[in-house]
Write a protein that holds these residues in place. Structure first.
Motif, PDB file in Angstrom:
ATOM      1  N   PRO A   7       0.837  -1.206   0.000  1.00  0.00           N
ATOM      2  CA  PRO A   7       0.000   0.000   0.000  1.00  0.00           C
ATOM      3  C   PRO A   7       0.870   1.254   0.000  1.00  0.00           C
ATOM      4  O   PRO A   7       1.829   1.350   0.762  1.00  0.00           O
ATOM      5  CB  PRO A   7      -0.788  -0.114   1.297  1.00  0.00           C
ATOM      6  N   THR A   8       0.538   2.195  -0.876  1.00  0.00           N
ATOM      7  CA  THR A   8       1.381   3.377  -1.004  1.00  0.00           C
ATOM      8  C   THR A   8       0.632   4.514  -1.670  1.00  0.00           C
ATOM      9  O   THR A   8      -0.465   4.343  -2.186  1.00  0.00           O
ATOM     10  CB  THR A   8       2.668   3.053  -1.797  1.00  0.00           C
ATOM     11  N   ILE A 114      12.264  -3.366 -17.125  1.00  0.00           N
ATOM     12  CA  ILE A 114      12.437  -3.503 -15.680  1.00  0.00           C
ATOM     13  C   ILE A 114      11.734  -2.332 -15.013  1.00  0.00           C
ATOM     14  O   ILE A 114      11.929  -1.178 -15.411  1.00  0.00           O
ATOM     15  CB  ILE A 114      13.928  -3.473 -15.288  1.00  0.00           C
ATOM     16  N   VAL A 115      10.932  -2.628 -14.001  1.00  0.00           N
ATOM     17  CA  VAL A 115      10.339  -1.593 -13.152  1.00  0.00           C
ATOM     18  C   VAL A 115      10.777  -1.910 -11.729  1.00  0.00           C
ATOM     19  O   VAL A 115      10.552  -3.026 -11.232  1.00  0.00           O
ATOM     20  CB  VAL A 115       8.805  -1.551 -13.268  1.00  0.00           C
ATOM     21  N   PHE A 116      11.424  -0.939 -11.101  1.00  0.00           N
ATOM     22  CA  PHE A 116      11.993  -1.088  -9.760  1.00  0.00           C
ATOM     23  C   PHE A 116      11.289  -0.090  -8.847  1.00  0.00           C
ATOM     24  O   PHE A 116      11.472   1.106  -8.979  1.00  0.00           O
ATOM     25  CB  PHE A 116      13.504  -0.806  -9.837  1.00  0.00           C
ATOM     26  N   ARG A 117      10.435  -0.612  -7.961  1.00  0.00           N
ATOM     27  CA  ARG A 117       9.633   0.237  -7.062  1.00  0.00           C
ATOM     28  C   ARG A 117      10.168   0.140  -5.643  1.00  0.00           C
ATOM     29  O   ARG A 117      10.285  -0.951  -5.090  1.00  0.00           O
ATOM     30  CB  ARG A 117       8.170  -0.211  -7.062  1.00  0.00           C
ATOM     31  N   MET A 118      10.455   1.291  -5.058  1.00  0.00           N
ATOM     32  CA  MET A 118      10.855   1.394  -3.654  1.00  0.00           C
ATOM     33  C   MET A 118       9.687   2.049  -2.923  1.00  0.00           C
ATOM     34  O   MET A 118       9.310   3.167  -3.261  1.00  0.00           O
ATOM     35  CB  MET A 118      12.103   2.256  -3.523  1.00  0.00           C
ATOM     36  N   VAL A 119       9.125   1.344  -1.946  1.00  0.00           N
ATOM     37  CA  VAL A 119       7.933   1.819  -1.251  1.00  0.00           C
ATOM     38  C   VAL A 119       8.283   2.096   0.213  1.00  0.00           C
ATOM     39  O   VAL A 119       8.696   1.190   0.944  1.00  0.00           O
ATOM     40  CB  VAL A 119       6.789   0.790  -1.348  1.00  0.00           C
ATOM     41  N   ALA A 123       6.010   9.684   3.578  1.00  0.00           N
ATOM     42  CA  ALA A 123       6.489  10.616   2.552  1.00  0.00           C
ATOM     43  C   ALA A 123       7.804  11.254   2.983  1.00  0.00           C
ATOM     44  O   ALA A 123       8.672  11.520   2.147  1.00  0.00           O
ATOM     45  CB  ALA A 123       5.435  11.684   2.289  1.00  0.00           C
ATOM     46  N   GLU A 124       7.967  11.478   4.276  1.00  0.00           N
ATOM     47  CA  GLU A 124       9.196  12.109   4.788  1.00  0.00           C
ATOM     48  C   GLU A 124      10.410  11.219   4.532  1.00  0.00           C
ATOM     49  O   GLU A 124      11.458  11.706   4.094  1.00  0.00           O
ATOM     50  CB  GLU A 124       9.059  12.402   6.296  1.00  0.00           C
ATOM     51  N   ARG A 130      14.960  10.445  -1.965  1.00  0.00           N
ATOM     52  CA  ARG A 130      14.680  10.709  -3.378  1.00  0.00           C
ATOM     53  C   ARG A 130      15.797  11.485  -4.103  1.00  0.00           C
ATOM     54  O   ARG A 130      16.166  11.124  -5.231  1.00  0.00           O
ATOM     55  CB  ARG A 130      13.339  11.426  -3.538  1.00  0.00           C
ATOM     56  N   PRO A 131      16.376  12.547  -3.506  1.00  0.00           N
ATOM     57  CA  PRO A 131      17.406  13.297  -4.237  1.00  0.00           C
ATOM     58  C   PRO A 131      18.632  12.464  -4.630  1.00  0.00           C
ATOM     59  O   PRO A 131      19.331  12.807  -5.577  1.00  0.00           O
ATOM     60  CB  PRO A 131      17.806  14.405  -3.252  1.00  0.00           C
ATOM     61  N   TYR A 132      18.878  11.378  -3.929  1.00  0.00           N
ATOM     62  CA  TYR A 132      20.045  10.541  -4.208  1.00  0.00           C
ATOM     63  C   TYR A 132      19.677   9.295  -4.998  1.00  0.00           C
ATOM     64  O   TYR A 132      20.408   8.893  -5.896  1.00  0.00           O
ATOM     65  CB  TYR A 132      20.700  10.097  -2.891  1.00  0.00           C
ATOM     66  N   VAL A 133      18.559   8.706  -4.652  1.00  0.00           N
ATOM     67  CA  VAL A 133      18.209   7.383  -5.145  1.00  0.00           C
ATOM     68  C   VAL A 133      17.918   7.363  -6.642  1.00  0.00           C
ATOM     69  O   VAL A 133      18.307   6.419  -7.330  1.00  0.00           O
ATOM     70  CB  VAL A 133      17.008   6.822  -4.342  1.00  0.00           C
TER      71      VAL A 133
END
Length: 153
Positions: A7-8, A114-119, A123-124, A130-133
């Motif tokens: 869930p996201t 390829i779809v790579f999802r990081m959940v 949000a924090e 996010r700026p690095y990943v």
């Protein structure tokens, strides 16, 4: 079989994708064979020492990522779903905490998306990384393509 969904909301996930010119089966092998995975996992310049790679639902993946300049980063994950050759999902046990779903869709005999999802839980937490990943995931895909090239020789 259905893809694992954690869930996201959009502000709690980072999605990276790429279409590469290799077969779905070979891509899956590069992600699931520790002899290949250790060669490409992580951003440019990183190396890995795998301590455990129990590739099954409920199995653990423990490893140390060695940064090129300085620093060693302990990682521990648990696999929650493996659907050969189309999906791998795991949860991180070490910080930072997030869940992963990697899918591999056959586009053609020699082409895979390829779809790579990081959940992330919040949000924090997602905003912190996010700026690095995003760029680092691209470096990871680059390294994967280099490993796949070697695997076809």
């Amino acid at each position: 079989m259905a893809t694992v969904t954690f869930p996201t909301t959009a502000d709690c996930e980072i999605v990276s994708s790429r279409v590469i010119n290799f077969s779905q089966e070979l891509v899956f092998k590069a992600w699931t064979d520790p002899n290949h995975l250790k060669n490409w996992w992580g951003p440019k310049g990183f190396t890995n020492t795998f301590e455990e790679f129990d590739f099954r639902p409920g199995g653990r993946w423990k490893f140390v990522m060695h940064a090129p300049d300085k620093g060693n980063f302990q990682n521990e994950c648990e696999f929650v779903k493996i659907e050969k050759p189309s999906e791998i999902a795991w949860i991180r046990i070490s910080k930072p905490l997030f869940n992963i779903v990697a899918t591999f869709a056959k586009i053609a005999d020699d082409q895979t998306k390829i779809v790579f999802r990081m959940v992330f839980d919040t949000a924090e937490e997602c905003a912190k990384l996010r700026p690095y990943v995003v760029d680092k995931n691209e470096e990871n895909f680059d390294r994967l393509e280099d490993e796949l090239d070697k695997m076809t020789l």
